[in-house]
Design a protein around this motif. Structure first.
Motif, mmCIF file in Angstrom:
data_model
loop_
_atom_site.group_PDB
_atom_site.id
_atom_site.type_symbol
_atom_site.label_atom_id
_atom_site.label_comp_id
_atom_site.label_asym_id
_atom_site.label_seq_id
_atom_site.Cartn_x
_atom_site.Cartn_y
_atom_site.Cartn_z
ATOM 1 N N PHE A 96 0.384 6.105 -1.619
ATOM 2 C CA PHE A 96 1.534 6.637 -2.345
ATOM 3 C C PHE A 96 1.921 7.931 -1.650
ATOM 4 O O PHE A 96 1.171 8.907 -1.649
ATOM 5 C CB PHE A 96 1.157 6.868 -3.803
ATOM 6 N N ASP A 97 3.106 7.936 -1.017
ATOM 7 C CA ASP A 97 3.528 9.110 -0.271
ATOM 8 C C ASP A 97 5.033 9.275 -0.385
ATOM 9 O O ASP A 97 5.723 8.491 -1.057
ATOM 10 C CB ASP A 97 3.092 9.018 1.188
ATOM 11 N N GLU A 98 5.565 10.299 0.299
ATOM 12 C CA GLU A 98 6.990 10.594 0.207
ATOM 13 C C GLU A 98 7.837 9.512 0.849
ATOM 14 O O GLU A 98 9.032 9.398 0.563
ATOM 15 C CB GLU A 98 7.297 11.962 0.830
ATOM 16 N N GLY A 99 7.240 8.681 1.705
ATOM 17 C CA GLY A 99 7.989 7.623 2.356
ATOM 18 C C GLY A 99 8.296 6.443 1.460
ATOM 19 O O GLY A 99 9.277 5.721 1.696
ATOM 20 N N ASN A 100 7.487 6.172 0.435
ATOM 21 C CA ASN A 100 7.732 5.027 -0.449
ATOM 22 C C ASN A 100 7.975 5.437 -1.895
ATOM 23 O O ASN A 100 7.841 4.620 -2.808
ATOM 24 C CB ASN A 100 6.569 4.027 -0.372
ATOM 25 N N LEU A 101 8.346 6.710 -2.110
ATOM 26 C CA LEU A 101 8.620 7.170 -3.473
ATOM 27 C C LEU A 101 9.721 6.342 -4.127
ATOM 28 O O LEU A 101 9.658 6.033 -5.318
ATOM 29 C CB LEU A 101 9.006 8.659 -3.444
ATOM 30 N N LEU A 102 10.726 5.939 -3.365
ATOM 31 C CA LEU A 102 11.847 5.173 -3.908
ATOM 32 C C LEU A 102 11.785 3.700 -3.504
ATOM 33 O O LEU A 102 12.808 3.022 -3.465
ATOM 34 C CB LEU A 102 13.173 5.777 -3.451
ATOM 35 N N SER A 103 10.599 3.169 -3.239
ATOM 36 C CA SER A 103 10.464 1.765 -2.851
ATOM 37 C C SER A 103 10.461 0.866 -4.077
ATOM 38 O O SER A 103 10.084 1.284 -5.187
ATOM 39 C CB SER A 103 9.167 1.550 -2.065
ATOM 40 N N LEU A 104 10.854 -0.396 -3.883
ATOM 41 C CA LEU A 104 10.785 -1.377 -4.962
ATOM 42 C C LEU A 104 9.345 -1.798 -5.234
ATOM 43 O O LEU A 104 8.987 -2.116 -6.372
ATOM 44 C CB LEU A 104 11.631 -2.601 -4.608
ATOM 45 N N SER A 105 8.511 -1.835 -4.192
ATOM 46 C CA SER A 105 7.098 -2.156 -4.354
ATOM 47 C C SER A 105 6.306 -1.342 -3.346
ATOM 48 O O SER A 105 6.677 -1.275 -2.173
ATOM 49 C CB SER A 105 6.841 -3.649 -4.146
ATOM 50 N N ARG A 106 5.214 -0.748 -3.808
ATOM 51 C CA ARG A 106 4.390 0.099 -2.941
ATOM 52 C C ARG A 106 3.137 -0.610 -2.453
ATOM 53 O O ARG A 106 2.306 0.009 -1.806
ATOM 54 C CB ARG A 106 4.047 1.397 -3.674
ATOM 55 N N PHE A 107 2.998 -1.891 -2.778
ATOM 56 C CA PHE A 107 1.909 -2.671 -2.215
ATOM 57 C C PHE A 107 2.204 -2.951 -0.744
ATOM 58 O O PHE A 107 3.349 -3.234 -0.376
ATOM 59 C CB PHE A 107 1.740 -3.991 -2.970
ATOM 60 N N PRO A 108 1.179 -2.924 0.117
ATOM 61 C CA PRO A 108 1.432 -3.114 1.554
ATOM 62 C C PRO A 108 1.742 -4.548 1.950
ATOM 63 O O PRO A 108 2.222 -4.785 3.062
ATOM 64 C CB PRO A 108 0.127 -2.642 2.211
ATOM 65 N N SER A 109 1.479 -5.534 1.080
ATOM 66 C CA SER A 109 1.771 -6.921 1.423
ATOM 67 C C SER A 109 2.363 -7.628 0.206
ATOM 68 O O SER A 109 2.557 -7.019 -0.860
ATOM 69 C CB SER A 109 0.512 -7.639 1.919
ATOM 70 N N TYR A 110 2.617 -8.951 0.377
ATOM 71 C CA TYR A 110 3.353 -9.684 -0.651
ATOM 72 C C TYR A 110 2.455 -10.340 -1.698
ATOM 73 O O TYR A 110 2.969 -10.925 -2.654
ATOM 74 C CB TYR A 110 4.202 -10.781 0.007
ATOM 75 N N ASP A 111 1.117 -10.296 -1.527
ATOM 76 C CA ASP A 111 0.271 -10.943 -2.530
ATOM 77 C C ASP A 111 0.254 -10.176 -3.846
ATOM 78 O O ASP A 111 -0.256 -10.666 -4.848
ATOM 79 C CB ASP A 111 -1.150 -11.151 -2.009
ATOM 80 N N ARG A 112 0.806 -8.976 -3.841
ATOM 81 C CA ARG A 112 1.005 -8.214 -5.067
ATOM 82 C C ARG A 112 2.379 -7.558 -5.024
ATOM 83 O O ARG A 112 2.813 -7.067 -3.981
ATOM 84 C CB ARG A 112 -0.069 -7.136 -5.235
ATOM 85 N N ARG A 113 3.094 -7.558 -6.162
ATOM 86 C CA ARG A 113 4.388 -6.895 -6.293
ATOM 87 C C ARG A 113 4.403 -6.094 -7.581
ATOM 88 O O ARG A 113 3.818 -6.504 -8.586
ATOM 89 C CB ARG A 113 5.539 -7.912 -6.316
ATOM 90 N N GLU A 114 5.046 -4.943 -7.512
ATOM 91 C CA GLU A 114 5.279 -4.188 -8.750
ATOM 92 C C GLU A 114 6.354 -4.912 -9.556
ATOM 93 O O GLU A 114 7.417 -5.222 -9.037
ATOM 94 C CB GLU A 114 5.729 -2.765 -8.425
ATOM 95 N N ARG A 115 6.071 -5.163 -10.811
ATOM 96 C CA ARG A 115 7.028 -5.890 -11.652
ATOM 97 C C ARG A 115 7.315 -5.089 -12.918
ATOM 98 O O ARG A 115 6.526 -4.253 -13.345
ATOM 99 C CB ARG A 115 6.490 -7.271 -12.001
ATOM 100 N N GLY A 116 8.470 -5.380 -13.505
ATOM 101 C CA GLY A 116 8.885 -4.695 -14.711
ATOM 102 C C GLY A 116 9.810 -3.536 -14.418
ATOM 103 O O GLY A 116 10.310 -3.347 -13.295
ATOM 104 N N LEU A 117 10.059 -2.736 -15.459
ATOM 105 C CA LEU A 117 10.978 -1.596 -15.373
ATOM 106 C C LEU A 117 10.216 -0.344 -14.982
ATOM 107 O O LEU A 117 9.152 -0.053 -15.538
ATOM 108 C CB LEU A 117 11.674 -1.386 -16.716
ATOM 109 N N SER A 118 10.752 0.403 -14.001
ATOM 110 C CA SER A 118 10.109 1.643 -13.552
ATOM 111 C C SER A 118 11.176 2.640 -13.129
ATOM 112 O O SER A 118 12.336 2.292 -12.901
ATOM 113 C CB SER A 118 9.155 1.378 -12.388
#
Length: 725
Positions: free
Chosen positions: A507-529
């Motif tokens: 978790f860093d300043e480069g992915n603060l505004l990312s849709l998902s901060r997981f490094p690969s596709y086997d996990r995705r952030e889901r829901g409202l954030s």
């Protein structure tokens, strides 16, 4: 007075042939064993002769006196007087004489006589300087066939010689020295190496390259060292060039505990090149096997802008690289990649191989083979924004067939379509919208805890606001403040697949505004954030720059696949704090930390770099809280330091240090001291590696090497030159 060209051309040819015509070159490779042909020199063009007086006598003598200067191309000759006999073709030069050819060679002499063919002659009280580095002084220098310079009773050195008569730091005295200008070699007969006028070595015959030669076959600088594992030893590298496109270095390493042959092979092709580096050892550390390693690198230009690269690594056993101090890898990562990248496309096909050297890992239970194919494209000006598409196919395999983590094999396919639009409003407010639709499909083998096949869609939408504001302070510095915020939503169901690739989350300043901060596709952030943050920076008129970033993620539902130390677990993430500082004197500092609600650190890292004329420094610190989810049973707190400081003109101190703050022990440390001037470099080093496992032994190494600068080692850095007086 106007002078006939038939007089001028031979005069300037003296300069060209004394040093060697610029058109001279190797007609065949030196390694072929064939004597290069010597063509007759062509007459120089653009001849200019300048003198205080130029006279032509009745008996065919041209006499130029006073500040005589002859110029042709990059050759320049100056003398007090030149006499050319048109009848006999003989040329007499009276000194002081100085002949230079570009930056390659300079001859300084008192007098010279050359024969009519301009290929043979005698030069008195001559001093030949090659590439402004090596000087050869002799009472008499004979030129033969326009190619060889033969110097009798010669003193050779690259050290600065003062007029006080003080002997140089080192010199070579020889009964005869032959300089082969075509092959660019120096041949010594009955040579003695002196240090401060004291003889220390004697060689009946000695060959060395002149400093204008880039690649010469022969011995390189030997290296003496002592290791607590390998005892006293010496490395004697030998360089073998094969034409202009490939070469080989063989380095026998001999000690009472090992017989090792190190090697490095390089070859250049029309559209690429390769390098092989390795060693083979028979030692007492592992007397049951022949030990060795091989590293191979290469790059080739393919058609349609594709590039082929490979980086392959292999080793015989887990401790060989550290025992010989070749590398400190704990895993060997090999890859073969074909890729093409442009402003609107990024395509890659790759194969990876992994070999672990860690004591607590089994090569059969980690993915040893990974195959990947992916392409991403950008379509600009699509519906007022930018359209991006990506497709990826991935597969990784383990040797083990056990059920679960130890034997799991995975294949997946992923596709994503994303549209991005951003606008700047009249008051400076920047806003943007992102919409995306992703497809994921997974097939899993040898793991009964998850579904054999699962797939799903994941729609996403996000909107952000950024409001940069700037002002100039009374001190002349510019201040920039930028608050930012984002709201995002990702739908779809979590797939029933194992977390095999997203185990380490940053978790860093480069992915603060990312849709998902997981490094690969086997996990995705889901829901409202949502994400909120602030960027602040200051740019000084004197060259100082500093910046700070604060950020936090707040979501409706916690994401169970984020570990605690990731800083993203729970409905509110840790507070992200990151900063950077740099100035005009070469200082660069970066730092990042994650603080929980109690103000405790979960992760922290900092790096300091400083580089200027005297100091080179690279220091870093990392803190990671223990986390079993990330296979980290204990806290990690490590400091690393690597630097050098130039104490004065000739002395430089070096130091490296690695410290484990959790155990309170140093894992690696080293110090070194280097002396250097314009003609000599000496380096003494001492290092200690402390064992952190039962397979790697602690070891101490002492190294010493000496290089005579000016021949095969460039010494053009004038900051190291000694001063007379």
């Amino acid at each position: 007075m106007t002078t006939s060209p038939r007089f001028l051309c031979p005069l300037v040819a003296v300069a060209a042939l004394t040093l060697g015509s610029p058109s001279e070159g190797l007609s065949q490779s030196a390694s072929s064993g064939t004597q290069p042909s010597q063509s007759a020199p062509s007459e120089p063009r653009n001849v200019v002769l300048v003198a205080d007086s130029v006279n032509v006598t009745a008996d065919g003598l041209l006499i130029a006196r006073g500040n005589v200067e002859a110029l042709s191309d990059d050759v320049r000759l100056t003398a007090r007087e030149i006499i050319y006999n048109d009848t006999t073709g003989e040329i007499v030069l009276k000194g002081p004489i100085r002949i230079t050819q570009g930056d390659e060679a300079t001859i300084v002499a008192d007098a010279a006589e050359l024969q009519s063919d301009l290929r043979n002659g005698l030069i008195h009280s001559a001093r030949l300087v090659l590439a402004d580095q090596v000087q050869l002084a002799s009472a008499r220098m004979t030129r033969l066939d326009g190619r060889y310079s033969v110097l009798d009773k010669t003193t050779v050195s690259s050290c600065h010689v003062c007029e006080t008569g003080e002997p140089p730091l080192w010199q070579i005295r020889a009964q005869r020295v032959v300089h082969d200008q075509l092959e660019k070699q120096l041949y010594f007969d009955h040579a003695s190496v002196l240090v401060r006028d004291v003889p220390v070595f004697y060689f009946p015959h000695l060959r060395m390259p002149d400093p204008t030669l880039d690649r010469a076959q022969g011995f390189l600088i030997p290296e003496f060292n002592h290791s607590s594992l390998l005892n006293y030893g010496v490395k004697v590298p030998y360089f073998i060039p094969w034409g202009t496109e490939r070469d080989l270095v063989l380095s026998p390493y001999l000690s009472s505990e090992t017989r090792t042959m190190e090697f490095r092979y390089r070859q250049a092709f029309e559209k690429g090149g390769i390098q092989l580096e390795g060693a083979i050892s028979d030692d007492t550390i592992r007397s049951d096997i022949i030990r060795g390693f091989l590293f191979a690198e290469g790059l080739f230009q393919l058609g349609q802008d594709y590039k082929l690269t490979f980086d392959l690594k292999a080793v015989s056993d887990d401790t060989y690289l550290t025992d010989y101090d070749y590398a400190d890898y704990d895993r060997l990562n090999s890859d073969i990649t074909i890729a093409r990248a442009s402003r609107t496309e990024n395509t890659r096909f790759a194969a990876y191989h992994y070999q672990t050297l860690r004591e607590d890992e089994d090569n059969d239970e980690i993915p040893f083979l990974v195959l990947k194919a992916e392409t991403e494209r950008r379509y600009l000006n699509m519906w007022g924004g930018e359209l991006r598409t990506s497709v990826e196919a991935h597969g990784h395999q383990r040797r083990s067939t056990k059920d679960g983590d130890a034997g799991r094999d995975v294949g997946r396919a992923n596709a994503n379509v994303q549209w991005l639009g951003d606008w700047t409003l009249g008051n400076g407010l920047r806003t943007g919208v992102t919409g995306a639709l992703a497809f994921d499909a997974y097939r899993t083998e040898n793991d009964s805890s998850v579904s054999t096949f699962d797939s799903g869609l994941a729609p996403s939408v996000a909107a952000y606001l950024r409001y940069p504001m700037s002002k100039t302070g009374t001190d002349g510095a510019t201040y920039i403040l930028e608050p930012l915020a984002q709201v995002a939503w990702t739908g779809g169901d979590t797939l029933e697949v194992a977390n095999d690739e997203s185990t380490q989350v940053e978790f860093d300043e480069g992915n603060l505004l990312s849709l998902s901060r997981f490094p690969s596709y086997d996990r995705r952030e889901r829901g409202l954030s949502s994400a909120v943050g602030m960027n602040w920076s200051r740019i000084s008129s004197k060259g100082w720059q500093g910046s700070l970033t604060f950020g936090q993620v707040i979501r409706q539902d916690a994401q169970p696949d984020f570990s605690k130390s990731s800083g993203l677990s729970g409905t509110s993430s840790d507070l992200l704090v990151a900063g950077q500082l740099r100035n005009q004197s070469g200082l660069l500092f970066t730092g990042r930390a994650l603080l929980d609600t109690k103000g405790d650190l979960n992760k922290a890292g900092a790096r300091l770099g400083w580089s200027n004329d005297r100091l080179w420094l690279d220091a870093s610190y990392i803190w990671l809280e223990k986390d079993l989810v990330e296979s980290r049973p204990n806290d990690i707190s490590e400091m690393k330091f690597d630097g050098s400081y130039r104490l004065n003109r000739h002395w430089t101190g070096m130091m490296d240090w690695q410290f484990d703050a959790v155990s309170g022990k140093t894992s690696e440390a080293g110090v070194g001291l280097e002396y250097r001037n314009e003609c000599l470099r000496m380096e003494l080093s001492l290092s200690r590696r402390f064992s952190t496992s039962s397979t790697v032994q602690s070891s101490t190494r002492v190294g010493f090497n000496v290089a005579l600068l000016g021949f095969s080692v460039n010494s053009n850095d004038k900051s190291y030159d000694r001063k007379c007086g």
